[in-house]
Design an enzyme around this catalytic site. Structure first.
Site, PDB file in Angstrom:
ATOM      1  N   CYS A 133      26.155  28.060  45.195  1.00 33.24           N
ATOM      2  CA  CYS A 133      26.382  29.018  46.284  1.00 33.24           C
ATOM      3  C   CYS A 133      27.423  28.481  47.266  1.00 33.24           C
ATOM      4  O   CYS A 133      27.114  27.608  48.082  1.00 33.24           O
ATOM      5  CB  CYS A 133      25.056  29.296  46.989  1.00 33.24           C
ATOM      6  SG  CYS A 133      25.248  30.317  48.454  1.00 33.24           S
ATOM      7  N   CYS A 136      26.579  29.155  50.991  1.00 37.23           N
ATOM      8  CA  CYS A 136      25.536  28.291  51.568  1.00 37.23           C
ATOM      9  C   CYS A 136      26.081  26.881  51.814  1.00 37.23           C
ATOM     10  O   CYS A 136      25.809  26.282  52.845  1.00 37.23           O
ATOM     11  CB  CYS A 136      24.336  28.170  50.630  1.00 37.23           C
ATOM     12  SG  CYS A 136      23.886  29.660  49.777  1.00 37.23           S
ATOM     13  N   ASP A 137      26.810  26.338  50.846  1.00 38.67           N
ATOM     14  CA  ASP A 137      27.133  24.906  50.876  1.00 38.67           C
ATOM     15  C   ASP A 137      28.605  24.591  51.116  1.00 38.67           C
ATOM     16  O   ASP A 137      28.961  23.425  51.327  1.00 38.67           O
ATOM     17  CB  ASP A 137      26.728  24.259  49.532  1.00 38.67           C
ATOM     18  CG  ASP A 137      25.253  24.481  49.230  1.00 38.67           C
ATOM     19  OD1 ASP A 137      24.467  24.515  50.185  1.00 38.67           O
ATOM     20  OD2 ASP A 137      24.900  24.625  48.042  1.00 38.67           O
TER      21      ASP A 137
END
Ligand code: NAP
Length: 308
Positions: A133, A136-137
């Protein structure tokens, strides 16, 4: 009807589940959405959505928040309430850690999860440089060297997103042409993104954290080791069908739930919507399918039993 009995239970709190909730609630069915994690589904991971009609650009988490607030006007959303078993006596019986819920009909909107490559180092270094992701990261890899794996729209979006974060982005894809949307391909080709085509990942390497990725060119068989801090894998989705299978719901040859045009499965009273049914796998399609599934459930529950 007791507190734990419903006309319709929706399993999965993503765009399909939210929309099914809105339609079911508005039609007067006693309904709830059960979601095993935080509601939102995979849309939360989408850095930018540019094809939701009426909104030129919106980030995934923002669209999810709006959908969620809208759905909550009509139905309760029970988060971290994983349905672990499903069966039927007179009603459908859904088992969760906090007890059983019963319902006349069920919409399965359980979505899909990220496909893994299954190569050495992938699981060991997951969360330590290997990610599924970018939204997200990605921030942890700002201005660093990263690799995006895959050739679909998700991979292309990840590459654009990471480039915008100042990362030096390489993309590796197993064929010599991309599968993803043409508009995204055009954007990627205009950016300083290195495209490594006809190549596959053989291994993710690193002691504590990811330090390099071994690639193999499938045409020449030549291998190269590329130093990267982050690798973002976007190689498609695997439908979440365990509960459907438990009920005897038929799947298609690719493992997605088989539905008719009214989103009915082969099991009466069980409907499915969203990524778990395959097809377009777009937010707009999931929402449409959720609306149809709830409407079908309403129509069938309203039908006098002697006409069934
Ligand atoms: P996808 O379209 O299924 O693409 C998966 C990609 O991963 C393909 O390029 C595939 O290669 C590659 N792949 C699969 N297994 C692999 C393996 N074992 N090793 C290496 N490569 C592998 O998946 P997605 O990009 O996640 O998209 C899912 C759905 O969401 C699609 O329907 C897509 O259109 C939609 N989506 C749309 C948007 C948008 O409209 N903007 C954004 C995101 C997602 P091959 O091409 O060789 O098969």
């Amino acid at each position: 009807m007791t507190d734990r009995e419903f006309d319709l239970l929706i399993i999965g709190g993503g765009p399909a589940g939210f929309t099914a909730g809105i339609y079911a609630g508005r039609s007067g069915l006693k309904t709830a959405i059960l979601e095993k994690q935080m509601a939102g589904g995979q849309v939360i991971e989408s850095p930018l959505i540019e094809n939701w009609p009426g909104v030129k650009e919106i980030q995934g988490p923002d669209l999810v928040m709006k959908m969620r607030e809208h759905a909550e006007q009509y139905v309760p959303i029970m988060e971290y309430s994983e349905v672990t078993s499903i069966g039927k006596d007179v009603l459908f019986v859904l088992g969760t850690p906090e007890g059983e819920y019963r319902s006349k009909a069920v919409v399965i909107a359980t979505g899909a999860r990220h496909r893994h490559l299954g190569v050495p180092g992938e699981d060991r270094l997951s969360g330590k440089g290997v990610s599924f992701c970018a939204t997200c990261d990605g921030f942890f890899f700002k201005e660093k060297d990263v690799l995006v794996v895959g050739g679909g729209s998700t991979a292309l979006l990840y590459a654009i997103y990471l480039n915008n974060l100042g990362c030096r982005v390489k993309m590796v894809h197993r064929r010599d042409e991309f599968r993803g949307e043409k508009a995204l391909q055009d954007q990627v080709r205009k950016l300083p993104i290195e495209l490594i085509m006809s190549s596959v990942v053989e291994e993710f390497r690193g002691e504590e954290v990811l330090s390099s990725v071994v690639l193999r060119n499938v045409k020449t068989d030549e291998t190269t080791e590329v130093a990267v801090s982050g690798a973002f894998i976007a190689v498609g989705e695997v439908p979440q069908t365990r509960l459907a299978v438990e009920l005897g719901v038929e799947l298609d040859e690719s493992g997605f739930i088989k539905v008719d045009r009214r989103m009915r499965t082969n099991v009466p009273g069980i409907y499915a919507a969203g990524d778990v049914t395959g097809g377009l796998m777009q937010i707009i399609a999931a929402a449409g399918e959720g609306a149809q599934a709830a409407t079908s459930a309403f129509e069938e529950l309203m039908e006098p039993y002697w006409l069934r």
